[in-house]
Design a protein around this motif. Structure first.
Motif, PDB file in Angstrom:
ATOM      1  N   SER A  33      25.592 -19.085  40.648  1.00 43.51           N
ATOM      2  CA  SER A  33      25.327 -18.546  40.102  1.00 43.51           C
ATOM      3  C   SER A  33      26.134 -17.418  40.587  1.00 43.51           C
ATOM      4  O   SER A  33      25.883 -15.368  39.881  1.00 43.51           O
ATOM      5  N   ALA A  34      27.558 -17.191  40.871  1.00 42.35           N
ATOM      6  CA  ALA A  34      29.220 -16.221  40.896  1.00 42.35           C
ATOM      7  C   ALA A  34      29.922 -16.909  39.370  1.00 42.35           C
ATOM      8  O   ALA A  34      30.516 -18.503  39.743  1.00 42.35           O
ATOM      9  N   PHE A  35      30.104 -16.241  39.044  1.00 46.61           N
ATOM     10  CA  PHE A  35      31.469 -17.206  38.125  1.00 46.61           C
ATOM     11  C   PHE A  35      33.218 -15.888  38.115  1.00 46.61           C
ATOM     12  O   PHE A  35      32.872 -14.986  38.521  1.00 46.61           O
ATOM     13  N   TRP A  36      34.464 -16.407  38.142  1.00 50.97           N
ATOM     14  CA  TRP A  36      35.459 -15.896  38.445  1.00 50.97           C
ATOM     15  C   TRP A  36      36.275 -15.209  36.460  1.00 50.97           C
ATOM     16  O   TRP A  36      35.923 -17.042  35.889  1.00 50.97           O
ATOM     17  N   GLY A  37      36.773 -14.884  36.231  1.00 51.83           N
ATOM     18  CA  GLY A  37      36.877 -14.340  34.716  1.00 51.83           C
ATOM     19  C   GLY A  37      38.622 -13.706  34.874  1.00 51.83           C
ATOM     20  O   GLY A  37      38.181 -12.513  35.288  1.00 51.83           O
ATOM     21  N   VAL A  38      39.629 -13.895  34.524  1.00 48.55           N
ATOM     22  CA  VAL A  38      40.209 -12.865  33.919  1.00 48.55           C
ATOM     23  C   VAL A  38      39.632 -12.229  32.969  1.00 48.55           C
ATOM     24  O   VAL A  38      40.026 -13.373  31.264  1.00 48.55           O
ATOM     25  N   LEU A  39      39.182 -11.003  32.531  1.00 45.74           N
ATOM     26  CA  LEU A  39      38.712 -10.893  31.202  1.00 45.74           C
ATOM     27  C   LEU A  39      39.853  -9.662  30.835  1.00 45.74           C
ATOM     28  O   LEU A  39      39.501  -8.496  31.988  1.00 45.74           O
ATOM     29  N   ASN A  40      40.351  -9.383  29.702  1.00 50.36           N
ATOM     30  CA  ASN A  40      40.406  -8.117  29.243  1.00 50.36           C
ATOM     31  C   ASN A  40      39.150  -7.171  29.298  1.00 50.36           C
ATOM     32  O   ASN A  40      38.278  -7.813  29.094  1.00 50.36           O
ATOM     33  N   HIS A  41      39.181  -5.496  28.507  1.00 51.88           N
ATOM     34  CA  HIS A  41      38.758  -4.826  28.336  1.00 51.88           C
ATOM     35  C   HIS A  41      37.816  -5.464  26.988  1.00 51.88           C
ATOM     36  O   HIS A  41      35.880  -4.929  27.147  1.00 51.88           O
ATOM     37  N   ASN A  42      38.357  -5.202  26.602  1.00 51.60           N
ATOM     38  CA  ASN A  42      37.664  -6.024  25.142  1.00 51.60           C
ATOM     39  C   ASN A  42      36.428  -7.079  25.101  1.00 51.60           C
ATOM     40  O   ASN A  42      35.466  -7.397  24.696  1.00 51.60           O
ATOM     41  N   THR A  43      37.373  -8.362  25.598  1.00 49.09           N
ATOM     42  CA  THR A  43      36.770  -9.368  26.049  1.00 49.09           C
ATOM     43  C   THR A  43      35.312  -9.377  27.034  1.00 49.09           C
ATOM     44  O   THR A  43      34.632  -9.458  26.375  1.00 49.09           O
ATOM     45  N   GLN A  44      36.044  -8.131  27.911  1.00 52.83           N
ATOM     46  CA  GLN A  44      34.548  -8.027  28.758  1.00 52.83           C
ATOM     47  C   GLN A  44      33.348  -7.437  28.307  1.00 52.83           C
ATOM     48  O   GLN A  44      31.971  -7.561  28.523  1.00 52.83           O
ATOM     49  N   ASP A  45      33.863  -6.498  27.196  1.00 50.91           N
ATOM     50  CA  ASP A  45      32.753  -5.784  26.636  1.00 50.91           C
ATOM     51  C   ASP A  45      32.390  -6.682  25.749  1.00 50.91           C
ATOM     52  O   ASP A  45      30.715  -6.589  25.374  1.00 50.91           O
ATOM     53  N   LYS A  46      32.453  -7.011  25.101  1.00 50.50           N
ATOM     54  CA  LYS A  46      32.051  -8.471  23.865  1.00 50.50           C
ATOM     55  C   LYS A  46      30.897  -9.244  24.899  1.00 50.50           C
ATOM     56  O   LYS A  46      30.190  -9.152  24.412  1.00 50.50           O
ATOM     57  N   LEU A  47      31.892  -9.318  26.063  1.00 49.23           N
ATOM     58  CA  LEU A  47      30.468 -10.562  26.706  1.00 49.23           C
ATOM     59  C   LEU A  47      29.431  -9.564  27.092  1.00 49.23           C
ATOM     60  O   LEU A  47      28.171 -10.729  27.452  1.00 49.23           O
ATOM     61  N   ARG A  48      29.508  -8.687  28.118  1.00 48.32           N
ATOM     62  CA  ARG A  48      28.413  -7.792  28.472  1.00 48.32           C
ATOM     63  C   ARG A  48      27.351  -7.680  27.504  1.00 48.32           C
ATOM     64  O   ARG A  48      25.987  -7.735  27.758  1.00 48.32           O
ATOM     65  N   LEU A  49      28.072  -7.076  26.015  1.00 49.76           N
ATOM     66  CA  LEU A  49      26.986  -6.750  24.769  1.00 49.76           C
ATOM     67  C   LEU A  49      26.358  -8.417  24.329  1.00 49.76           C
ATOM     68  O   LEU A  49      25.077  -8.001  24.229  1.00 49.76           O
TER      69      LEU A  49
END
Length: 92
Positions: A33-49
């Motif tokens: 239940s743990a993941f790692w990724g390299v996410l820019n702010h825009n991608t992280q915002d889209k993923l979070r949404l």
């Protein structure tokens, strides 16, 4: 930015869908239940949404831990690192 994403979701189908979304965003499973990724702010915002919409009204939580490159490079691990296999991911 290096980001660790962890979740605690009891519903099997929701947990599987969340894992699939994280994999779709290029994240790598480091524990069940743990993941790692390299996410820019825009991608992280889209993923979070996207994940917020999936979790709406459901029990559980998802947490994002951004880490600077230096802090991430200091990580240590004991034991075997979990490697996800295609057969470990089921889609309903």
């Amino acid at each position: 930015m290096n980001t660790i994403i962890i979740y605690d979701i009891s519903e099997n189908s929701l947990r599987t869908r969340v894992a699939k979304v994280l994999l779709d965003y290029g994240c790598i499973r480091i524990q069940k239940s743990a993941f790692w990724g390299v996410l820019n702010h825009n991608t992280q915002d889209k993923l979070r949404l996207r994940l917020e919409r999936m979790m709406q009204g459901k029990e559980g939580n998802i947490q994002f831990y951004p880490m600077c490159r230096k802090c991430f490079s200091l990580k240590e691990s004991i034991g075997e690192i979990y490697e996800v296999k295609e057969e470990d991911v089921s889609v309903f």
